[in-house]
Design a protein around this motif. Structure first.
Motif, PDB file in Angstrom:
ATOM      1  N   GLN A  26     -22.116  44.159 -32.355  1.00  0.00           N
ATOM      2  CA  GLN A  26     -22.684  43.097 -31.894  1.00  0.00           C
ATOM      3  C   GLN A  26     -21.844  41.554 -31.766  1.00  0.00           C
ATOM      4  OE1 GLN A  26     -26.187  42.312 -30.640  1.00  0.00           O
ATOM      5  NE2 GLN A  26     -25.685  44.750 -30.685  1.00  0.00           N
ATOM      6  N   SER A  27     -22.169  40.821 -31.459  1.00  0.00           N
ATOM      7  CA  SER A  27     -21.166  40.084 -31.208  1.00  0.00           C
ATOM      8  C   SER A  27     -20.907  38.926 -32.494  1.00  0.00           C
ATOM      9  CB  SER A  27     -21.844  38.587 -29.999  1.00  0.00           C
ATOM     10  OG  SER A  27     -20.923  37.385 -30.171  1.00  0.00           O
ATOM     11  N   GLU A  28     -21.795  38.946 -33.112  1.00  0.00           N
ATOM     12  CA  GLU A  28     -21.586  37.965 -34.743  1.00  0.00           C
ATOM     13  C   GLU A  28     -20.680  39.134 -36.250  1.00  0.00           C
ATOM     14  OE1 GLU A  28     -25.416  39.935 -34.277  1.00  0.00           O
ATOM     15  OE2 GLU A  28     -24.679  38.983 -33.741  1.00  0.00           O
ATOM     16  N   ASP A  29     -20.729  40.211 -35.362  1.00  0.00           N
ATOM     17  CA  ASP A  29     -19.474  41.352 -35.841  1.00  0.00           C
ATOM     18  C   ASP A  29     -18.007  41.636 -35.831  1.00  0.00           C
ATOM     19  OD1 ASP A  29     -22.028  42.065 -37.513  1.00  0.00           O
ATOM     20  OD2 ASP A  29     -22.987  42.731 -36.072  1.00  0.00           O
ATOM     21  N   VAL A  30     -17.593  40.445 -35.064  1.00  0.00           N
ATOM     22  CA  VAL A  30     -16.435  40.853 -33.897  1.00  0.00           C
ATOM     23  C   VAL A  30     -15.358  39.821 -34.518  1.00  0.00           C
ATOM     24  CG1 VAL A  30     -17.462  43.388 -32.483  1.00  0.00           C
ATOM     25  CG2 VAL A  30     -17.064  40.584 -32.029  1.00  0.00           C
ATOM     26  N   VAL A  31     -14.325  40.502 -34.375  1.00  0.00           N
ATOM     27  CA  VAL A  31     -13.045  38.838 -33.571  1.00  0.00           C
ATOM     28  C   VAL A  31     -12.811  39.656 -32.913  1.00  0.00           C
ATOM     29  CG1 VAL A  31     -10.487  37.902 -34.432  1.00  0.00           C
ATOM     30  CG2 VAL A  31     -12.324  38.168 -36.057  1.00  0.00           C
ATOM     31  N   VAL A  32     -12.476  38.689 -31.458  1.00  0.00           N
ATOM     32  CA  VAL A  32     -11.854  39.548 -30.232  1.00  0.00           C
ATOM     33  C   VAL A  32     -10.421  38.383 -29.786  1.00  0.00           C
ATOM     34  CG1 VAL A  32     -14.112  39.975 -29.574  1.00  0.00           C
ATOM     35  CG2 VAL A  32     -13.426  37.971 -29.085  1.00  0.00           C
ATOM     36  N   PHE A  33     -10.013  39.132 -28.686  1.00  0.00           N
ATOM     37  CA  PHE A  33      -8.739  39.198 -29.062  1.00  0.00           C
ATOM     38  C   PHE A  33      -8.113  39.731 -27.461  1.00  0.00           C
ATOM     39  CE2 PHE A  33      -8.212  41.836 -32.584  1.00  0.00           C
ATOM     40  CZ  PHE A  33      -7.572  43.079 -31.460  1.00  0.00           C
ATOM     41  N   ILE A  34      -7.273  38.977 -26.564  1.00  0.00           N
ATOM     42  CA  ILE A  34      -6.793  40.354 -25.528  1.00  0.00           C
ATOM     43  C   ILE A  34      -5.890  40.840 -26.153  1.00  0.00           C
ATOM     44  CG2 ILE A  34      -5.844  40.163 -23.292  1.00  0.00           C
ATOM     45  CD1 ILE A  34      -8.507  38.539 -23.478  1.00  0.00           C
ATOM     46  N   ASP A  35      -5.031  40.040 -26.922  1.00  0.00           N
ATOM     47  CA  ASP A  35      -3.939  41.914 -27.092  1.00  0.00           C
ATOM     48  C   ASP A  35      -3.691  41.155 -28.859  1.00  0.00           C
ATOM     49  OD1 ASP A  35      -2.619  39.414 -26.601  1.00  0.00           O
ATOM     50  OD2 ASP A  35      -0.756  40.398 -25.947  1.00  0.00           O
ATOM     51  N   ASN A  36      -2.877  41.906 -29.715  1.00  0.00           N
ATOM     52  CA  ASN A  36      -2.498  41.207 -30.901  1.00  0.00           C
ATOM     53  C   ASN A  36      -1.251  41.914 -30.717  1.00  0.00           C
ATOM     54  OD1 ASN A  36      -2.679  43.986 -32.031  1.00  0.00           O
ATOM     55  ND2 ASN A  36      -3.694  43.468 -33.796  1.00  0.00           N
ATOM     56  N   HIS A  37      -0.258  41.696 -32.690  1.00  0.00           N
ATOM     57  CA  HIS A  37       1.307  41.772 -32.414  1.00  0.00           C
ATOM     58  C   HIS A  37       1.439  43.969 -32.305  1.00  0.00           C
ATOM     59  CE1 HIS A  37      -1.414  42.079 -36.496  1.00  0.00           C
ATOM     60  NE2 HIS A  37      -0.503  43.061 -37.389  1.00  0.00           N
ATOM     61  N   ASP A  38       0.114  43.742 -32.496  1.00  0.00           N
ATOM     62  CA  ASP A  38       0.864  45.110 -33.163  1.00  0.00           C
ATOM     63  C   ASP A  38       0.175  46.158 -30.976  1.00  0.00           C
ATOM     64  OD1 ASP A  38       0.746  46.687 -35.672  1.00  0.00           O
ATOM     65  OD2 ASP A  38      -1.618  46.272 -36.674  1.00  0.00           O
ATOM     66  N   ASN A  39      -0.915  45.891 -30.696  1.00  0.00           N
ATOM     67  CA  ASN A  39      -0.855  46.574 -29.625  1.00  0.00           C
ATOM     68  C   ASN A  39       0.141  46.306 -28.230  1.00  0.00           C
ATOM     69  OD1 ASN A  39      -2.456  44.382 -29.240  1.00  0.00           O
ATOM     70  ND2 ASN A  39      -4.437  45.461 -28.856  1.00  0.00           N
ATOM     71  N   GLN A  40       0.428  45.115 -28.099  1.00  0.00           N
ATOM     72  CA  GLN A  40       1.246  43.978 -27.789  1.00  0.00           C
ATOM     73  C   GLN A  40       2.702  45.121 -27.898  1.00  0.00           C
ATOM     74  OE1 GLN A  40       3.716  40.638 -29.318  1.00  0.00           O
ATOM     75  NE2 GLN A  40       2.221  40.037 -27.464  1.00  0.00           N
ATOM     76  N   ARG A  41       2.565  45.752 -28.559  1.00  0.00           N
ATOM     77  CA  ARG A  41       4.076  46.787 -29.197  1.00  0.00           C
ATOM     78  C   ARG A  41       3.971  48.878 -29.008  1.00  0.00           C
ATOM     79  NH1 ARG A  41       4.684  42.184 -31.457  1.00  0.00           N
ATOM     80  NH2 ARG A  41       6.656  41.510 -31.495  1.00  0.00           N
ATOM     81  N   GLY A  42       2.157  48.605 -28.571  1.00  0.00           N
ATOM     82  CA  GLY A  42       1.785  49.745 -28.067  1.00  0.00           C
ATOM     83  C   GLY A  42       1.750  50.773 -29.606  1.00  0.00           C
TER      84      GLY A  42
END
Length: 319
Positions: free
Chosen positions: A107-123
């Motif tokens: 649910q919306s009130e349970d999450v922090v959302v992002f397009i990328d972060n320091h981990d997954n932009q590096r695989g």
């Protein structure tokens, strides 16, 4: 943690929360003090907590993000990978009409959302498959959608450059290994190896958009074919995104009051003038939008805080 709260800290990111038993974390959070009223006067408020729980929604691991919701927010790794598929044109944008928990996300009130972060932009951290600053056109579209949509608590990335195959490369540094100062030009963009996505006009303009429309619902949803979408946030803001290979050139219902607005993707309000594209909303709420598919910025956004002839709204940062 309570000692930090006493010094004015307002919240915490819990690294690797998925490796800790949820009930143990709940016990720790329950013993935390309310925020120090010296720095946060008024009604007592609890610290803001979000937990790193890597869950790509594919049932590949035993741990689920849903085990950590209800008592603190979790990092939503599904969010960025699904939006990447949309703006890479592997999944129709028109299906974003029900974006949110119906996409197998908390649910919306349970999450922090992002397009990328320091981990997954590096695989790392849930793998790749996300948009990053290396694909700026699609990255800006995805970020604009994230900031325009009410789902989740949004986080904007700010990166430094690194070689594609050296993912553990550190930030820009001098010969004696001290970190280089951030330098920026007249357009606020960064140099010397710093990317600073948060300084991109298209992104900071949409951060203001999100603050202005906070608390409003999605209205006037519109889509054409598979990759052209638009929607309003109540009567406060309107966004159009053209992820198609065809141009978008038509009138759309914005839900906004009549007047002249500044597109916050291409510029901003400067006194009584727009530094970018002007959008005129007529007496019935319609406005004309022309977005070329080959342009660098394939979206437009307007809101009541960038309307010519009215006192500019000063909004409190919400996201």
């Amino acid at each position: 943690m309570n000692r930090l709260i006493s010094k004015g800290v307002a919240g915490f990111r819990i690294d690797a929360a998925k490796h800790m038993w949820p009930n143990h974390l709940m016990g720790i959070y329950a013993d935390l003090d309310s925020l120090n009223e010296k720095y946060f006067p008024g009604a007592q408020r609890r610290p803001f907590i979000f937990q790193e729980v890597i869950d790509n929604g594919k049932n590949e691991e035993a741990i689920s993000a849903f085990e950590y919701t209800g008592f603190a927010r979790v990092t939503n790794f599904i969010f960025g990978t699904e939006l990447a598929q949309v703006f890479l044109r592997n999944n129709p944008a028109k299906w974003l009409v029900n974006w949110g928990s119906k996409w197998n996300m908390p649910q919306s009130e349970d999450v922090v959302v992002f397009i990328d972060n320091h981990d997954n932009q590096r695989g790392h951290g849930g793998g790749g498959g996300v948009l990053t600053h290396r694909d700026p056109k699609r990255y800006k579209m995805a970020t604009a959608f994230m900031l325009a949509h009410p789902y989740g608590f949004t986080r904007v990335m700010s990166s430094f450059n690194f070689y594609r195959f050296i993912s553990d490369q550190g930030p820009p540094h001098n010969d004696y290994m001290s970190i280089k100062d951030v330098q920026w030009g007249n357009d606020f963009s960064c140099g010397c190896g710093w990317i600073c996505e948060h300084r991109w006009r298209q992104i900071y303009g949409m951060v203001a958009f999100r603050n202005v429309v906070h608390g409003t619902d999605i209205l006037n949803w519109w889509s054409k074919d598979n990759y052209q979408i638009a929607f309003s946030r109540g009567d406060k803001g309107f966004i159009v995104i053209n992820a198609d290979v065809q141009d978008l050139n038509l009138e759309l219902q914005t839900g906004l009051s009549t007047g002249t607005y500044c597109d916050v993707i291409s510029g901003e309000l400067d006194g009584e003038n727009c530094t970018g594209t002007i959008v005129k909303v007529n007496g019935t709420g319609y406005a004309h939008f022309h977005i070329r598919s080959r342009s660098d910025d394939t979206m437009m956004a307007i809101h009541i805080g960038e309307k010519i002839g009215e006192q500019r709204r000063v909004t409190t940062l919400q996201h």
